[in-house]
Design a protein around this motif. Structure first.
Motif, PDB file in Angstrom:
ATOM      1  N   SER A 168      31.421  -4.263 -25.479  1.00  0.00           N
ATOM      2  CA  SER A 168      30.190  -5.058 -25.336  1.00  0.00           C
ATOM      3  C   SER A 168      28.988  -4.190 -24.958  1.00  0.00           C
ATOM      4  CB  SER A 168      30.389  -6.157 -24.291  1.00  0.00           C
ATOM      5  OG  SER A 168      30.592  -5.579 -23.029  1.00  0.00           O
ATOM      6  N   PRO A 171      26.152  -1.472 -28.050  1.00  0.00           N
ATOM      7  CA  PRO A 171      24.747  -1.527 -28.493  1.00  0.00           C
ATOM      8  C   PRO A 171      23.778  -1.008 -27.433  1.00  0.00           C
ATOM      9  CG  PRO A 171      25.876  -3.587 -28.993  1.00  0.00           C
ATOM     10  CD  PRO A 171      26.785  -2.800 -28.099  1.00  0.00           C
ATOM     11  N   HIS A 204      25.088  -3.777 -19.133  1.00  0.00           N
ATOM     12  CA  HIS A 204      23.962  -4.015 -20.044  1.00  0.00           C
ATOM     13  C   HIS A 204      22.657  -3.482 -19.455  1.00  0.00           C
ATOM     14  CE1 HIS A 204      26.464  -6.235 -22.696  1.00  0.00           C
ATOM     15  NE2 HIS A 204      26.729  -7.181 -21.829  1.00  0.00           N
ATOM     16  N   LEU A 205      21.693  -3.258 -20.323  1.00  0.00           N
ATOM     17  CA  LEU A 205      20.409  -2.695 -19.898  1.00  0.00           C
ATOM     18  C   LEU A 205      19.741  -3.527 -18.812  1.00  0.00           C
ATOM     19  CD1 LEU A 205      18.875  -1.737 -23.395  1.00  0.00           C
ATOM     20  CD2 LEU A 205      19.906  -0.210 -21.725  1.00  0.00           C
ATOM     21  N   GLU A 206      19.777  -4.851 -18.998  1.00  0.00           N
ATOM     22  CA  GLU A 206      19.072  -5.723 -18.050  1.00  0.00           C
ATOM     23  C   GLU A 206      19.625  -5.618 -16.640  1.00  0.00           C
ATOM     24  OE1 GLU A 206      20.275  -6.745 -20.877  1.00  0.00           O
ATOM     25  OE2 GLU A 206      18.556  -7.423 -22.062  1.00  0.00           O
ATOM     26  N   ILE A 208      20.613  -2.916 -15.141  1.00  0.00           N
ATOM     27  CA  ILE A 208      20.274  -1.655 -14.469  1.00  0.00           C
ATOM     28  C   ILE A 208      19.101  -1.902 -13.518  1.00  0.00           C
ATOM     29  CG2 ILE A 208      19.436   0.707 -14.787  1.00  0.00           C
ATOM     30  CD1 ILE A 208      20.825   0.717 -17.522  1.00  0.00           C
ATOM     31  N   PRO A 209      19.245  -1.597 -12.240  1.00  0.00           N
ATOM     32  CA  PRO A 209      18.156  -1.883 -11.294  1.00  0.00           C
ATOM     33  C   PRO A 209      16.871  -1.132 -11.643  1.00  0.00           C
ATOM     34  CG  PRO A 209      20.181  -1.313 -10.122  1.00  0.00           C
ATOM     35  CD  PRO A 209      20.419  -1.010 -11.575  1.00  0.00           C
ATOM     36  N   ASP A 210      15.738  -1.770 -11.340  1.00  0.00           N
ATOM     37  CA  ASP A 210      14.445  -1.136 -11.595  1.00  0.00           C
ATOM     38  C   ASP A 210      14.289   0.139 -10.768  1.00  0.00           C
ATOM     39  OD1 ASP A 210      13.890  -3.201 -13.240  1.00  0.00           O
ATOM     40  OD2 ASP A 210      12.565  -4.259 -11.865  1.00  0.00           O
ATOM     41  N   LEU A 230      13.203   5.057 -18.750  1.00  0.00           N
ATOM     42  CA  LEU A 230      13.648   3.696 -19.062  1.00  0.00           C
ATOM     43  C   LEU A 230      12.511   2.695 -18.858  1.00  0.00           C
ATOM     44  CD1 LEU A 230      16.018   1.910 -19.902  1.00  0.00           C
ATOM     45  CD2 LEU A 230      16.656   1.729 -17.494  1.00  0.00           C
ATOM     46  N   TRP A 234      10.910   0.718 -22.187  1.00  0.00           N
ATOM     47  CA  TRP A 234      11.803  -0.437 -22.120  1.00  0.00           C
ATOM     48  C   TRP A 234      11.843  -1.199 -23.444  1.00  0.00           C
ATOM     49  CZ3 TRP A 234      15.776  -2.039 -19.569  1.00  0.00           C
ATOM     50  CH2 TRP A 234      16.147  -3.381 -19.594  1.00  0.00           C
ATOM     51  N   LEU A 238      15.149  -1.909 -25.886  1.00  0.00           N
ATOM     52  CA  LEU A 238      15.584  -3.212 -26.406  1.00  0.00           C
ATOM     53  C   LEU A 238      15.595  -3.195 -27.931  1.00  0.00           C
ATOM     54  CD1 LEU A 238      13.694  -5.787 -24.137  1.00  0.00           C
ATOM     55  CD2 LEU A 238      16.033  -4.937 -23.892  1.00  0.00           C
ATOM     56  N   ARG A 241      18.515  -1.209 -29.193  1.00  0.00           N
ATOM     57  CA  ARG A 241      19.738  -1.998 -29.005  1.00  0.00           C
ATOM     58  C   ARG A 241      19.831  -3.096 -30.068  1.00  0.00           C
ATOM     59  NH1 ARG A 241      20.752  -5.508 -23.667  1.00  0.00           N
ATOM     60  NH2 ARG A 241      19.079  -6.730 -24.631  1.00  0.00           N
ATOM     61  N   ARG A 242      18.696  -3.706 -30.342  1.00  0.00           N
ATOM     62  CA  ARG A 242      18.675  -4.747 -31.382  1.00  0.00           C
ATOM     63  C   ARG A 242      19.104  -4.163 -32.719  1.00  0.00           C
ATOM     64  NH1 ARG A 242      18.553  -7.783 -35.192  1.00  0.00           N
ATOM     65  NH2 ARG A 242      17.014  -9.372 -35.715  1.00  0.00           N
ATOM     66  N   THR A 245      22.766  -3.587 -32.788  1.00  0.00           N
ATOM     67  CA  THR A 245      23.614  -4.775 -32.656  1.00  0.00           C
ATOM     68  C   THR A 245      23.910  -5.354 -34.033  1.00  0.00           C
ATOM     69  OG1 THR A 245      22.584  -5.291 -30.527  1.00  0.00           O
ATOM     70  CG2 THR A 245      23.782  -7.074 -31.615  1.00  0.00           C
TER      71      THR A 245
ATOM     72  N   TRP B  20      18.973 -15.361 -15.853  1.00  0.00           N
ATOM     73  CA  TRP B  20      18.505 -14.391 -16.828  1.00  0.00           C
ATOM     74  C   TRP B  20      19.466 -13.211 -16.907  1.00  0.00           C
ATOM     75  CZ3 TRP B  20      16.385  -9.342 -16.296  1.00  0.00           C
ATOM     76  CH2 TRP B  20      15.819  -8.869 -17.475  1.00  0.00           C
ATOM     77  N   ARG B  21      19.917 -12.807 -15.766  1.00  0.00           N
ATOM     78  CA  ARG B  21      20.824 -11.663 -15.758  1.00  0.00           C
ATOM     79  C   ARG B  21      22.220 -12.041 -16.254  1.00  0.00           C
ATOM     80  NH1 ARG B  21      18.871  -7.256 -13.408  1.00  0.00           N
ATOM     81  NH2 ARG B  21      16.944  -7.458 -12.254  1.00  0.00           N
ATOM     82  N   TYR B  25      25.798 -11.177 -23.692  1.00  0.00           N
ATOM     83  CA  TYR B  25      25.289 -10.249 -24.672  1.00  0.00           C
ATOM     84  C   TYR B  25      26.428  -9.387 -25.175  1.00  0.00           C
ATOM     85  CZ  TYR B  25      22.521  -6.905 -27.043  1.00  0.00           C
ATOM     86  OH  TYR B  25      21.986  -6.128 -28.027  1.00  0.00           O
ATOM     87  N   PRO B  26      26.592  -9.061 -26.433  1.00  0.00           N
ATOM     88  CA  PRO B  26      25.749  -9.596 -27.491  1.00  0.00           C
ATOM     89  C   PRO B  26      26.168 -11.013 -27.869  1.00  0.00           C
ATOM     90  CG  PRO B  26      27.439  -8.216 -28.423  1.00  0.00           C
ATOM     91  CD  PRO B  26      27.622  -8.176 -26.934  1.00  0.00           C
ATOM     92  N   GLU B 101      14.917 -10.264 -23.649  1.00  0.00           N
ATOM     93  CA  GLU B 101      15.770  -9.219 -24.235  1.00  0.00           C
ATOM     94  C   GLU B 101      16.002  -9.486 -25.722  1.00  0.00           C
ATOM     95  OE1 GLU B 101      16.863 -11.600 -22.307  1.00  0.00           O
ATOM     96  OE2 GLU B 101      19.028 -11.919 -22.427  1.00  0.00           O
ATOM     97  N   PRO B 105      12.387  -7.350 -29.028  1.00  0.00           N
ATOM     98  CA  PRO B 105      12.657  -6.619 -30.281  1.00  0.00           C
ATOM     99  C   PRO B 105      12.434  -7.475 -31.524  1.00  0.00           C
ATOM    100  CG  PRO B 105      14.700  -7.044 -29.078  1.00  0.00           C
ATOM    101  CD  PRO B 105      13.576  -7.440 -28.178  1.00  0.00           C
ATOM    102  N   ARG B 139       9.302  -5.105 -15.759  1.00  0.00           N
ATOM    103  CA  ARG B 139       9.538  -4.152 -16.843  1.00  0.00           C
ATOM    104  C   ARG B 139       9.594  -4.877 -18.190  1.00  0.00           C
ATOM    105  NH1 ARG B 139      14.582  -0.581 -15.488  1.00  0.00           N
ATOM    106  NH2 ARG B 139      15.702  -2.437 -16.072  1.00  0.00           N
ATOM    107  N   ALA B 143       6.766  -4.984 -21.277  1.00  0.00           N
ATOM    108  CA  ALA B 143       7.194  -4.513 -22.602  1.00  0.00           C
ATOM    109  C   ALA B 143       6.879  -5.548 -23.674  1.00  0.00           C
ATOM    110  CB  ALA B 143       8.681  -4.203 -22.596  1.00  0.00           C
ATOM    111  N   ARG B 146       3.146  -5.426 -24.370  1.00  0.00           N
ATOM    112  CA  ARG B 146       2.813  -4.187 -25.093  1.00  0.00           C
ATOM    113  C   ARG B 146       3.221  -4.298 -26.562  1.00  0.00           C
ATOM    114  NH1 ARG B 146       5.030   1.153 -25.466  1.00  0.00           N
ATOM    115  NH2 ARG B 146       6.861   0.600 -24.267  1.00  0.00           N
TER     116      ARG B 146
END
Lengths: 293, 434
Positions: A168, A171, A204-206, A208-210, A230, A234, A238, A241-242, A245, B20-21, B25-26, B101, B105, B139, B143, B146
């Motif tokens: 999992s 990606p 997963h990326l989300e 990971i602590p800021d 990162l 960011w 994403l 990763r998209r 995936t 949210w966390r 995924y996926p 997330e 993208p 973050r 993003a 942006r």
């Protein structure tokens, strides 16, 4: 029942650069013939349900996502010309073929693997490719990857041993480190070791602590630099990763559609066109062998 | 996946950072297939023969129709002449922070189709206070903004009413406070360098009570009038997101007439009609087709100008408990009603081996399943029922809007959709670059 899902594009390129195709007396369509023969070999070995996915067009929706994503530019034209040829020849040989246009072969394989996984009659689904992207589709020992060249089966445990993370997270991993074969770069400073260590901890990326202060991962080199990369990239993480995936929203039919019942009458003409008429007999022999089992 | 625990407006409420966390995924593969395959991807060899047959049949039908046309002498200027095809629609999308997330993208791929996107994490918490939801991740939100700017998509952030019931109505009814609130919104738009703003104040409809509507209605109109004047003076746009009316009256059957469609339509640039959340107290459809038609017709009639209307498309569903045996663990958010969206549904269907059933009347799917819940020394078996709108349903609702000459549709929410939604709605969308 076992299901075999073959990456036809990878197989065509593998055959093209293999020993048989490189011989001085190699036939013009040696790579296509190689794909047909290797598919027949699957049936000889007992496969009953097979689907072959190919990139009918190398470019896909992913090219709209990232300008550097792989294209057909630079690929040998004589090999590109064989993609539609091998699709039609496989089709004539009675093999389920998914010729992808908007999506990629990987997406069709992933969709088919998920359908096979959901079908209780399927004991094991084997994705025949060495492409690391497809590692994300592996489930326990039920959906596995098979690297034909190295004759290596990769189940979930093997994926963890190889990448240090579960399927999992593949990606996310590619989102960080990129994939030079597919043409996206990953994030500055992030490499296989750091990505693997972080995703082994947070999946997963989300997650990971800021703040780098919360990165309780031992042995990480320059964590502050990685955290800045990162944060500043960011949306690219994403995006990559998209891109990495696989899309499973692709129509590949059902498991029953993938059963091989032998070549169609049309296949004899294809064998002649490929300048190997005996291929039709080979296919018929394998089919009768399979019917007798 | 067990999503957040929504209240009446659950589908549009923030789920809190944990949810949210928790996002799975996926996304898993769809075990159920829609009635017709997605367009333009897999080229089935056998299927192409059927396609040829269909084309052949169409040619025959057209030939017969042409002959009849000639024989009976039907003229182009007769009343039976073929109507022009409805216009292509513009696309809006609310982008909640808990789906970034996916939406960030995706925005790169779909930017050409979006007329405007609305970041959904700003809230009014006082007369002059508009702030980001504290659960929204810095973050990810940075993003998204942006990316939207890079892709040239208009950014029209939503501001929701986060005040207790009745307080926003009080602010708007006080001339000084209303002016200060308008100024705060205008400053928020300027400082954020946004292209406009989407006012999404739903407390009037769902919290304040109908008894307040007579007094709130003129204050709301005054607020919109003042806000639109100042925004337009700065070359910014004003969108409002409001629930529907069913006619131009003010009866119990007229819908949410507190928002006075007729008065505000000339003042605003777009009105997004929130035609979903039909079933909120009991299990049932999210946005049954006939109700959507009624809402579309009612808002078109009340506004007098459907070219400013944008229909909200639900890409979600609700998962209801409908039966229980035993005692369920306390404080488990999954024991009550939860939300699902198109991305998360497939995993749930696969996990529960559910068999969704399509209802032609509502244009929605539903299924039931049983689940065991344990915790804190307690356990129960629940029977749960899920109702949801899928890609086909989104397309059906889009066509209702199109037939009624609406200007566009808006996704609730951008990030909830999967590829099949895009395949189904793209043919009806105008590209913003056209």
């Amino acid at each position: 029942m076992q299901v075999h899902l073959v990456d036809g594009t990878y197989e065509l390129f593998r055959q093209a650069y293999g020993r048989a195709a490189r011989r001085p007396d190699a036939k013009q369509f040696a790579a296509s013939i190689g794909v047909l023969r290797s598919t027949l070999a699957l049936f000889s070995d007992g496969a009953t349900h097979v689907g072959v996915a190919s990139d009918h067009v190398i470019e896909s929706f992913r090219n709209d996502l990232w300008p550097g994503y792989k294209t057909s530019a630079g690929m040998p034209p004589e090999l590109l010309a064989q993609i539609p040829m091998v699709e039609e020849a496989l089709d004539a040989m009675g093999v389920t073929t998914w010729a992808m246009v908007e999506h990629e072969a990987d997406d069709a394989l992933a969709a088919a693997a998920a359908i096979a996984d959901a079908d209780r009659r399927v004991e094991r689904a084997v994705i025949v490719t060495a492409d690391k992207d497809l590692g994300q589709c592996v489930r326990g020992t039920r959906v596995v990857q098979y690297d034909r060249r190295n004759r290596l089966f990769l189940d979930e445990e093997a994926i963890r041993a190889k990448f240090g993370i579960g399927p999992s997270s593949i990606p996310d991993y590619l989102g960080l480190v990129g994939d030079s074969a597919d043409g996206f770069p990953g994030l500055p400073g992030w490499g296989a070791k750091s990505a693997s260590a972080m995703l082994a901890r947070w999946e997963h990326l989300e997650s990971i602590p800021d703040s780098v202060r919360d990165w309780d991962v031992a042995g990480l080199r320059s964590p502050a630099t990685l955290a800045v990369a990162l944060r500043d990239n960011w949306s690219e993480a994403l995006l990559f990763r998209r891109i990495a995936t696989v899309e499973t929203d692709v129509d590949v039919g059902s498991v029953d559609d993938w059963r091989w019942t032998g070549p169609t009458p049309e296949f004899a003409r294809w064998a002649e066109r490929l300048e190997l008429p005996q291929l039709a007999d080979e296919a018929a022999t394998v089919a009768s062998m399979l019917a007798g089992r | 996946m067990s999503d957040h625990d929504p209240s009446r407006q659950g589908s549009r409420r923030d789920p809190g950072s944990d949810a949210w966390r928790r996002a799975e995924y996926p996304p898993q593969s769809p075990p159920h297939r829609e009635p017709t395959p997605a367009a333009g991807t897999f080229q089935p060899r056998v299927g192409s023969r059927y396609a040829i047959r269909r084309v052949g049949a169409l040619v025959v039908v057209l030939a017969v129709a042409g002959a009849a046309f000639w024989y009976f002498g039907i003229r182009d200027d007769s009343e039976t002449a073929i109507e022009p095809a409805p216009e292509l629609l513009e696309l809006h999308g609310w982008a909640p922070y808990w789906a970034l997330e996916h939406s960030t993208p995706e925005l790169r791929l779909r930017a050409d189709y979006f007329s405007e996107v609305s970041p959904f994490w700003y809230q009014a918490t006082g007369v002059e206070t508009i702030e980001a939801d504290p659960n929204s991740p810095d973050r990810a939100t940075a993003a998204f903004l942006r990316t939207a700017r890079l892709e040239g998509v208009r950014i029209v952030p939503s501001i929701i009413d986060k005040l207790p019931a009745g307080e926003m109505a009080n602010i708007l009814s006080n001339d000084d406070q209303r002016r200060r609130h308008v100024d705060a919104i205008v400053a928020f738009v300027e400082e954020g360098e946004f292209d406009g703003v989407d006012i999404d104040y739903e407390q009037f409809a769902f919290a304040d009570g109908k008894g307040t509507w007579d007094t709130t209605r003129p204050s709301w109109v005054a607020f919109i009038d003042e806000l639109s004047g100042k925004l337009h003076g700065n070359d910014k746009t004003l969108t409002v997101s409001i629930p529907p009316v069913y006619d131009d009256g003010q009866t119990d059957d007229s819908g949410y007439w507190v928002y006075d469609y007729a008065a505000i339509t000339p003042m605003v640039d777009r009105i997004r009609v929130l035609a979903y959340d039909y079933s909120t107290d009991e299990p049932g459809p999210v946005a049954p087709l006939r109700w959507v038609e009624r809402a579309v017709q009612g808002t078109a009639e009340a506004s007098g100008d459907p070219s400013k209307l944008v229909l909200g498309l639900p890409l979600y569903g609700y998962n209801w408990p409908i039966g229980v045996e035993g005692t369920c663990p306390e404080n488990d958010p999954s024991i009550g009603r939860t939300t699902v969206n198109i991305r998360t549904l497939d995993a749930l269907i696969e996990k529960r081996k559910a068999k969704p059933v399509y209802n032609e009347n509502t244009g929605e799917y539903s299924f039931t399943y049983r689940v065991k819940l344990r915790g804190g020394g307690q356990s129960c078996k629940q029977t749960r029922e899920v109702h949801y709108v899928d890609g086909t349903g989104a397309q059906l609702r889009l066509e209702i809007a199109r037939e009624a000459d609406f200007r566009g549709v808006s996704l609730w929410a951008f990030g909830f959709e999967n590829g099949s939604v895009w395949n189904r709605i793209i043919p009806s969308l105008a590209k913003s670059t056209d």
